[in-house]
Design a protein around this motif. Sequence first.
Motif, PDB file in Angstrom:
ATOM      1  N   TYR A  89     -53.769 -37.514 -15.362  1.00 32.57           N
ATOM      2  CA  TYR A  89     -54.929 -38.083 -16.040  1.00 32.57           C
ATOM      3  C   TYR A  89     -54.419 -39.101 -17.041  1.00 32.57           C
ATOM      4  N   GLY A  91     -69.562 -27.452  -8.711  1.00 32.74           N
ATOM      5  CA  GLY A  91     -69.758 -26.051  -9.069  1.00 32.74           C
ATOM      6  C   GLY A  91     -68.798 -25.699 -10.180  1.00 32.74           C
ATOM      7  N   SER A 135     -65.182 -28.208  -8.140  1.00 35.79           N
ATOM      8  CA  SER A 135     -65.344 -29.518  -7.519  1.00 35.79           C
ATOM      9  C   SER A 135     -64.379 -29.590  -6.328  1.00 35.79           C
ATOM     10  N   LYS A 147     -60.458 -29.069  -6.258  1.00 32.50           N
ATOM     11  CA  LYS A 147     -59.834 -27.987  -7.030  1.00 32.50           C
ATOM     12  C   LYS A 147     -59.399 -26.851  -6.099  1.00 32.50           C
ATOM     13  N   THR A 149     -56.199 -35.205 -20.327  1.00 33.34           N
ATOM     14  CA  THR A 149     -57.016 -34.583 -19.291  1.00 33.34           C
ATOM     15  C   THR A 149     -58.249 -35.446 -19.066  1.00 33.34           C
ATOM     16  N   ASP A 150     -59.258 -34.913 -18.336  1.00 32.09           N
ATOM     17  CA  ASP A 150     -60.442 -35.744 -18.131  1.00 32.09           C
ATOM     18  C   ASP A 150     -61.462 -35.486 -19.240  1.00 32.09           C
ATOM     19  N   SER A 187     -63.676 -24.941 -12.557  1.00 35.34           N
ATOM     20  CA  SER A 187     -64.403 -25.967 -11.789  1.00 35.34           C
ATOM     21  C   SER A 187     -64.246 -25.673 -10.305  1.00 35.34           C
ATOM     22  N   SER A 240     -70.956 -27.076 -12.793  1.00 35.60           N
ATOM     23  CA  SER A 240     -69.687 -27.822 -12.740  1.00 35.60           C
ATOM     24  C   SER A 240     -68.734 -27.248 -13.781  1.00 35.60           C
ATOM     25  N   GLY A 241     -67.486 -27.707 -13.730  1.00 33.05           N
ATOM     26  CA  GLY A 241     -66.535 -27.316 -14.773  1.00 33.05           C
ATOM     27  C   GLY A 241     -66.962 -27.859 -16.133  1.00 33.05           C
ATOM     28  N   SER A 242     -67.493 -29.067 -16.133  1.00 36.55           N
ATOM     29  CA  SER A 242     -67.961 -29.658 -17.392  1.00 36.55           C
ATOM     30  C   SER A 242     -69.111 -28.840 -17.974  1.00 36.55           C
ATOM     31  N   VAL A 295     -56.046 -26.557 -22.385  1.00 41.75           N
ATOM     32  CA  VAL A 295     -56.248 -26.880 -20.967  1.00 41.75           C
ATOM     33  C   VAL A 295     -54.977 -26.488 -20.213  1.00 41.75           C
ATOM     34  N   LEU A 302     -67.794 -25.753 -19.669  1.00 39.69           N
ATOM     35  CA  LEU A 302     -67.248 -26.017 -21.012  1.00 39.69           C
ATOM     36  C   LEU A 302     -68.381 -26.239 -22.016  1.00 39.69           C
ATOM     37  N   CYS A 314     -59.800 -25.076 -15.283  1.00 39.06           N
ATOM     38  CA  CYS A 314     -60.316 -25.777 -14.102  1.00 39.06           C
ATOM     39  C   CYS A 314     -59.215 -26.077 -13.095  1.00 39.06           C
ATOM     40  N   LEU A 315     -57.957 -26.137 -13.571  1.00 34.35           N
ATOM     41  CA  LEU A 315     -56.845 -26.478 -12.684  1.00 34.35           C
ATOM     42  C   LEU A 315     -55.924 -25.286 -12.421  1.00 34.35           C
ATOM     43  N   ASP A 342     -59.737 -23.962 -20.782  1.00 34.10           N
ATOM     44  CA  ASP A 342     -60.111 -24.805 -19.644  1.00 34.10           C
ATOM     45  C   ASP A 342     -59.127 -24.508 -18.522  1.00 34.10           C
TER      46      ASP A 342
END
Length: 376
Positions: A320, A194, A183, A186, A85-86, A181, A59-61, A131, A64, A159-160, A157
């Motif tokens: 977010y 993923g 997910s 995305k 952000t999340d 990420s 995952s993206g998490s 981010v 990180l 992810c976006l 980061d």
Amino acid sequence: MTIPMYDPAALYRAQKAEFDAAVLRVLESGRVDWGPEVPEFEAEFGAWLGAAYVVGVGSGSAALRAALRALGIGPGDEVITVANTDLGGSGAISMAGATIRWVDIDPVSRCIDPRAAEAAIGPRTRAILPVDMFGHPADMPALRSLAAEHGLALIQDSCLSPGAVVDGRTIGTLADVTCFSFSAGKHLGAFGSGGACATEDAALADRIRKLSSDGQDVAHHYTLPRPLALRHMTDGENARLHEIQAAILRVKLPRLSDSIALRRQQARQYRDLLSDLPIDLPGEKPGCVHAWRNFAVECDDRAALSAHLAAQGIGSNALYSPPMHLQPAYAHLGGKPGDLPVTERSCNRILNLPIGPHLPADAVETVARAVRTHFV
Ligand SMILES: *Cc1c(COP(=O)(O)O)cnc(C)c1O
């Protein structure tokens, strides 16, 4: 919703035969774990990014978490990041045992304000974790000089923001580690979780791989017949990218550039159609090219606008908010309203409108018309 924020089923239908073939290829091979799809995807995504090493993770998490730990960040260390952000970035810092240091953002890019980051650097600072909010790249040139000057690691980061450009350079090679990420919602969405880490440093890539593979020497697993004994070379967790998800991502990757181009066109359309309304439209800083994961407008009464859109079958969301320093998870850190004024104002006013390749052809016009009828 007739115009939803995300629509994985529509994206599936758009390439159904290819997805079906990819999933069946994995199932029929029996190599559902440690097979060829993950390394093939890593090579293909690395080529797309222009990055030397890509490590697929769960995952993206997880990307990180692995990046911070591979850089040796742990108890006693401080990491500077943002709160709008999340949980991914802040959670990775606290789970590494390090201290989170949130700083304010730039109101246009909504990414970390490099001057605020500089002011927060202290004797225990080890890294900066910017981010790329909503797809707008962080000010990497300024952050890279800051990191070099103070001997700090830089974990981006992204992810976006796959495809975002800053000063003529596409993101992916601008930090020590760039995290992605996959997910479902995305840019490059799997049908499940993923993520990936990209780096130019072979030793760092190797540490990230072991940390997310239960510390195992991966080469070992590709060797058949397998030796009898397991070898755990380092500490770690099971946070690997799955073979089936990698096969799905390999179907989507060839269309990624076109889907980002489509998002840019949709964003231009929104900006043209909404420019005269009493809402703040997302901007692009000079030298930056946005990747438009979100079309995040800001307005004073987003709840009313969101309800007005929902009544017409149009999705929207307030990702977010609230910011991390005001979330229950971090109440023990004592954050309070007023700590990060630019962040808080943005988080309180944000509303994301539908954007992306899942939308029907005239969706942006329909959404823009509905936004207009709310105000006039
Ligand atoms: C999605 C996202 C994450 C976390 O990624 P997951 O794959 O959901 O774990 C982290 N940071 C940002 C900015 C994200 O958008």
